[in-house]
Design a protein around this motif. Structure first.
Motif, PDB file in Angstrom:
ATOM      1  N   ASP A  35     -11.146  -3.409 -13.723  1.00 25.37           N
ATOM      2  CA  ASP A  35     -11.541  -3.453 -12.311  1.00 25.37           C
ATOM      3  C   ASP A  35     -12.755  -4.365 -12.164  1.00 25.37           C
ATOM      4  O   ASP A  35     -13.886  -3.911 -11.976  1.00 25.37           O
ATOM      5  N   GLU A  36     -12.517  -5.662 -12.205  1.00 25.02           N
ATOM      6  CA  GLU A  36     -13.618  -6.628 -12.153  1.00 25.02           C
ATOM      7  C   GLU A  36     -14.324  -6.636 -10.796  1.00 25.02           C
ATOM      8  O   GLU A  36     -15.489  -7.002 -10.702  1.00 25.02           O
ATOM      9  N   VAL A  37     -13.623  -6.253  -9.737  1.00 29.64           N
ATOM     10  CA  VAL A  37     -14.192  -6.312  -8.392  1.00 29.64           C
ATOM     11  C   VAL A  37     -14.771  -4.959  -7.981  1.00 29.64           C
ATOM     12  O   VAL A  37     -15.272  -4.811  -6.867  1.00 29.64           O
ATOM     13  N   ASN A  38     -14.705  -3.985  -8.873  1.00 29.59           N
ATOM     14  CA  ASN A  38     -15.250  -2.637  -8.600  1.00 29.59           C
ATOM     15  C   ASN A  38     -14.662  -2.030  -7.335  1.00 29.59           C
ATOM     16  O   ASN A  38     -15.375  -1.577  -6.437  1.00 29.59           O
ATOM     17  N   LEU A  39     -13.347  -2.001  -7.280  1.00 31.83           N
ATOM     18  CA  LEU A  39     -12.654  -1.425  -6.130  1.00 31.83           C
ATOM     19  C   LEU A  39     -12.547   0.090  -6.227  1.00 31.83           C
ATOM     20  O   LEU A  39     -12.307   0.752  -5.216  1.00 31.83           O
ATOM     21  N   LEU A  40     -12.719   0.636  -7.425  1.00 32.84           N
ATOM     22  CA  LEU A  40     -12.567   2.069  -7.645  1.00 32.84           C
ATOM     23  C   LEU A  40     -13.907   2.721  -7.935  1.00 32.84           C
ATOM     24  O   LEU A  40     -14.743   2.149  -8.654  1.00 32.84           O
ATOM     25  N   SER A  41     -14.110   3.906  -7.385  1.00 36.16           N
ATOM     26  CA  SER A  41     -15.292   4.695  -7.748  1.00 36.16           C
ATOM     27  C   SER A  41     -15.112   5.245  -9.163  1.00 36.16           C
ATOM     28  O   SER A  41     -14.004   5.232  -9.709  1.00 36.16           O
ATOM     29  N   VAL A  42     -16.185   5.740  -9.741  1.00 33.65           N
ATOM     30  CA  VAL A  42     -16.122   6.282 -11.098  1.00 33.65           C
ATOM     31  C   VAL A  42     -15.159   7.463 -11.162  1.00 33.65           C
ATOM     32  O   VAL A  42     -14.332   7.570 -12.069  1.00 33.65           O
ATOM     33  N   SER A  43     -15.226   8.360 -10.178  1.00 36.58           N
ATOM     34  CA  SER A  43     -14.354   9.534 -10.183  1.00 36.58           C
ATOM     35  C   SER A  43     -12.892   9.131 -10.017  1.00 36.58           C
ATOM     36  O   SER A  43     -12.005   9.683 -10.679  1.00 36.58           O
ATOM     37  N   ALA A  50      -6.612   9.399 -16.394  1.00 38.43           N
ATOM     38  CA  ALA A  50      -6.002  10.659 -16.841  1.00 38.43           C
ATOM     39  C   ALA A  50      -4.529  10.701 -16.445  1.00 38.43           C
ATOM     40  O   ALA A  50      -3.666  11.120 -17.235  1.00 38.43           O
ATOM     41  N   ARG A  51      -4.225  10.260 -15.229  1.00 36.32           N
ATOM     42  CA  ARG A  51      -2.842  10.270 -14.747  1.00 36.32           C
ATOM     43  C   ARG A  51      -1.973   9.315 -15.554  1.00 36.32           C
ATOM     44  O   ARG A  51      -0.837   9.644 -15.942  1.00 36.32           O
ATOM     45  N   LEU A  52      -2.493   8.131 -15.829  1.00 38.60           N
ATOM     46  CA  LEU A  52      -1.703   7.122 -16.537  1.00 38.60           C
ATOM     47  C   LEU A  52      -1.525   7.467 -18.011  1.00 38.60           C
ATOM     48  O   LEU A  52      -0.522   7.085 -18.630  1.00 38.60           O
ATOM     49  N   ALA A  53      -2.483   8.179 -18.582  1.00 39.81           N
ATOM     50  CA  ALA A  53      -2.330   8.632 -19.968  1.00 39.81           C
ATOM     51  C   ALA A  53      -1.156   9.596 -20.090  1.00 39.81           C
ATOM     52  O   ALA A  53      -0.414   9.574 -21.080  1.00 39.81           O
ATOM     53  N   VAL A  54      -0.969  10.433 -19.088  1.00 40.93           N
ATOM     54  CA  VAL A  54       0.153  11.385 -19.084  1.00 40.93           C
ATOM     55  C   VAL A  54       1.480  10.631 -18.996  1.00 40.93           C
ATOM     56  O   VAL A  54       2.441  10.945 -19.704  1.00 40.93           O
ATOM     57  N   VAL A  55       1.544   9.625 -18.127  1.00 45.12           N
ATOM     58  CA  VAL A  55       2.775   8.841 -17.982  1.00 45.12           C
ATOM     59  C   VAL A  55       3.123   8.147 -19.291  1.00 45.12           C
ATOM     60  O   VAL A  55       4.290   8.147 -19.727  1.00 45.12           O
ATOM     61  N   PRO A 155      -0.595  -1.502   3.638  1.00 45.55           N
ATOM     62  CA  PRO A 155      -1.225  -0.981   4.858  1.00 45.55           C
ATOM     63  C   PRO A 155      -2.681  -0.587   4.661  1.00 45.55           C
ATOM     64  O   PRO A 155      -3.510  -0.781   5.563  1.00 45.55           O
ATOM     65  N   PHE A 156      -3.028  -0.051   3.502  1.00 44.73           N
ATOM     66  CA  PHE A 156      -4.417   0.334   3.228  1.00 44.73           C
ATOM     67  C   PHE A 156      -5.273  -0.893   2.916  1.00 44.73           C
ATOM     68  O   PHE A 156      -6.441  -0.959   3.318  1.00 44.73           O
ATOM     69  N   PHE A 157      -4.717  -1.867   2.224  1.00 47.30           N
ATOM     70  CA  PHE A 157      -5.454  -3.096   1.945  1.00 47.30           C
ATOM     71  C   PHE A 157      -5.801  -3.827   3.238  1.00 47.30           C
ATOM     72  O   PHE A 157      -6.873  -4.410   3.358  1.00 47.30           O
ATOM     73  N   ARG A 158      -4.891  -3.802   4.214  1.00 50.96           N
ATOM     74  CA  ARG A 158      -5.146  -4.470   5.493  1.00 50.96           C
ATOM     75  C   ARG A 158      -6.343  -3.857   6.209  1.00 50.96           C
ATOM     76  O   ARG A 158      -7.047  -4.540   6.950  1.00 50.96           O
ATOM     77  N   LYS A 159      -6.542  -2.569   6.010  1.00 53.60           N
ATOM     78  CA  LYS A 159      -7.669  -1.883   6.647  1.00 53.60           C
ATOM     79  C   LYS A 159      -8.938  -1.982   5.802  1.00 53.60           C
ATOM     80  O   LYS A 159      -9.969  -1.430   6.179  1.00 53.60           O
ATOM     81  N   GLY A 160      -8.854  -2.658   4.641  1.00 51.36           N
ATOM     82  CA  GLY A 160     -10.016  -2.777   3.765  1.00 51.36           C
ATOM     83  C   GLY A 160     -10.226  -1.578   2.863  1.00 51.36           C
ATOM     84  O   GLY A 160     -11.231  -1.509   2.150  1.00 51.36           O
ATOM     85  N   ASP A 161      -9.290  -0.630   2.867  1.00 52.42           N
ATOM     86  CA  ASP A 161      -9.410   0.568   2.037  1.00 52.42           C
ATOM     87  C   ASP A 161      -8.662   0.328   0.722  1.00 52.42           C
ATOM     88  O   ASP A 161      -7.574   0.872   0.489  1.00 52.42           O
ATOM     89  N   TYR A 162      -9.275  -0.486  -0.141  1.00 48.60           N
ATOM     90  CA  TYR A 162      -8.621  -0.859  -1.393  1.00 48.60           C
ATOM     91  C   TYR A 162      -8.413   0.347  -2.305  1.00 48.60           C
ATOM     92  O   TYR A 162      -7.359   0.486  -2.944  1.00 48.60           O
ATOM     93  N   GLN A 163      -9.391   1.219  -2.374  1.00 50.03           N
ATOM     94  CA  GLN A 163      -9.286   2.350  -3.286  1.00 50.03           C
ATOM     95  C   GLN A 163      -8.085   3.238  -2.933  1.00 50.03           C
ATOM     96  O   GLN A 163      -7.319   3.632  -3.825  1.00 50.03           O
ATOM     97  N   GLU A 164      -7.919   3.530  -1.646  1.00 50.00           N
ATOM     98  CA  GLU A 164      -6.811   4.392  -1.241  1.00 50.00           C
ATOM     99  C   GLU A 164      -5.473   3.710  -1.513  1.00 50.00           C
ATOM    100  O   GLU A 164      -4.517   4.352  -1.963  1.00 50.00           O
ATOM    101  N   GLY A 165      -5.397   2.411  -1.257  1.00 50.44           N
ATOM    102  CA  GLY A 165      -4.165   1.676  -1.539  1.00 50.44           C
ATOM    103  C   GLY A 165      -3.836   1.651  -3.017  1.00 50.44           C
ATOM    104  O   GLY A 165      -2.673   1.796  -3.414  1.00 50.44           O
ATOM    105  N   ILE A 166      -4.855   1.491  -3.855  1.00 52.97           N
ATOM    106  CA  ILE A 166      -4.643   1.474  -5.301  1.00 52.97           C
ATOM    107  C   ILE A 166      -4.172   2.830  -5.800  1.00 52.97           C
ATOM    108  O   ILE A 166      -3.193   2.936  -6.552  1.00 52.97           O
ATOM    109  N   LEU A 167      -4.852   3.884  -5.368  1.00 50.59           N
ATOM    110  CA  LEU A 167      -4.490   5.231  -5.820  1.00 50.59           C
ATOM    111  C   LEU A 167      -3.094   5.616  -5.338  1.00 50.59           C
ATOM    112  O   LEU A 167      -2.306   6.210  -6.096  1.00 50.59           O
TER     113      LEU A 167
END
Length: 261
Positions: A35-43, A50-55, A155-167
């Motif tokens: 995450d070079e652009v720091n789009l995600l919070s630490v949590s 954790a989710r991707l490790a399970v997959v 739709p979330f990226f258009r609103k600038g909510d990158y974190q929600e779109g990624i999750l």
């Protein structure tokens, strides 16, 4: 002879241009994002890993998320995001070409072709995203990826909510990888308010027509409802387990989906 010379020059130029392309550093085993652009919070980043490790453990399918500032940052400004994502996928060797699964009978195992992995790339300044699939998926998941991109991510990226779109995108891709039904993205709260408003206005219309006929106030309210719907529309649019790691020489098959905002 002249034709062969032209072909040689074109191939040589393309090879030289590709040699200038660079890539982000591959994450270590057990890590699933850069995450070079720091789009995600630490949590959120911890939740994602954790989710991707399970997959990966359950399905032997690594899902890798990458955010970069732009393709130009890595010398790929003239390259499409589809081509760059494919090059990045192959450069990192996401997924495993073959895996060993338990066969019938005690102690028996079978080595099978696999080559399944998923790369989710976001180039923020270019306003482009790409889901790139391993060759083992063939083209069977392209329609699902298009739906995930258009409904869960863009739709979330258009609103600038990158974190929600990624999750949301990662959750949908995880469901796809596990063979589950991809659930629709969460609806904005105004959707529910709009449904209540429509019911109330429908009742009001019936009562108004019974009492006053076409001269009642019902038509004024319906005009207001349609105006609100149009405003909302335009304001919302400006898409036991596997023990191996995420990187085992896998290669892209060109499948997936792209989006822009």
């Amino acid at each position: 002879m002249r034709f062969l010379l032209y072909v040689s020059l074109i191939v040589g130029f393309c090879t030289f241009a590709d040699a200038e392309i660079q890539f982000p550093l591959k994450p270590a085993e057990g890590k699933f994002f850069v995450d070079e652009v720091n789009l995600l919070s630490v949590s959120s980043a911890n939740e994602l890993e954790a989710r991707l490790a399970v997959v990966l453990k359950e399905k032997a399918i690594p899902i890798i998320f990458v955010s970069i500032q732009s393709l130009k940052t890595y010398g790929a400004g003239s390259m499409s995001i589809e081509r760059y994502a494919r090059r990045l996928y192959d450069h990192w060797g996401i997924g495993h070409e073959r895996i060993t699964v338990e066969g019938r009978g005690i102690g028996r195992s079978i080595d099978i072709p696999w080559n399944k992995g998923i790369l989710f790339l976001v180039a923020v300044d270019d306003r482009k995203a790409r889901i790139e699939l391993g060759g083992g998926f063939l083209q069977h998941k392209n329609a699902t990826c298009r739906s995930i991109m258009s409904d869960h991510i863009i739709p979330f990226f258009r609103k600038g909510d990158y974190q929600e779109g990624i999750l949301n995108g990662i959750q949908a891709l995880s469901q796809m990888a596990k063979g589950e039904t991809v659930e629709p993205p969460p609806r904005p709260i105004w959707h529910y308010g709009l449904m209540v408003l429509l019911v109330v206005l429908a009742i009001f219309t019936i009562v108004s027509l019974i009492r006053r006929g076409c001269s009642g106030w019902a038509w004024v309210f319906w005009a207001a409802v349609f105006a609100i719907i149009i405003w909302l529309f335009f304001s919302s649019t400006p898409g036991d387990g596997f023990d191996g790691g995420s990187y085992g020489g896998g290669s892209s098959g060109g499948g997936g989906s792209s989006g822009s905002w």
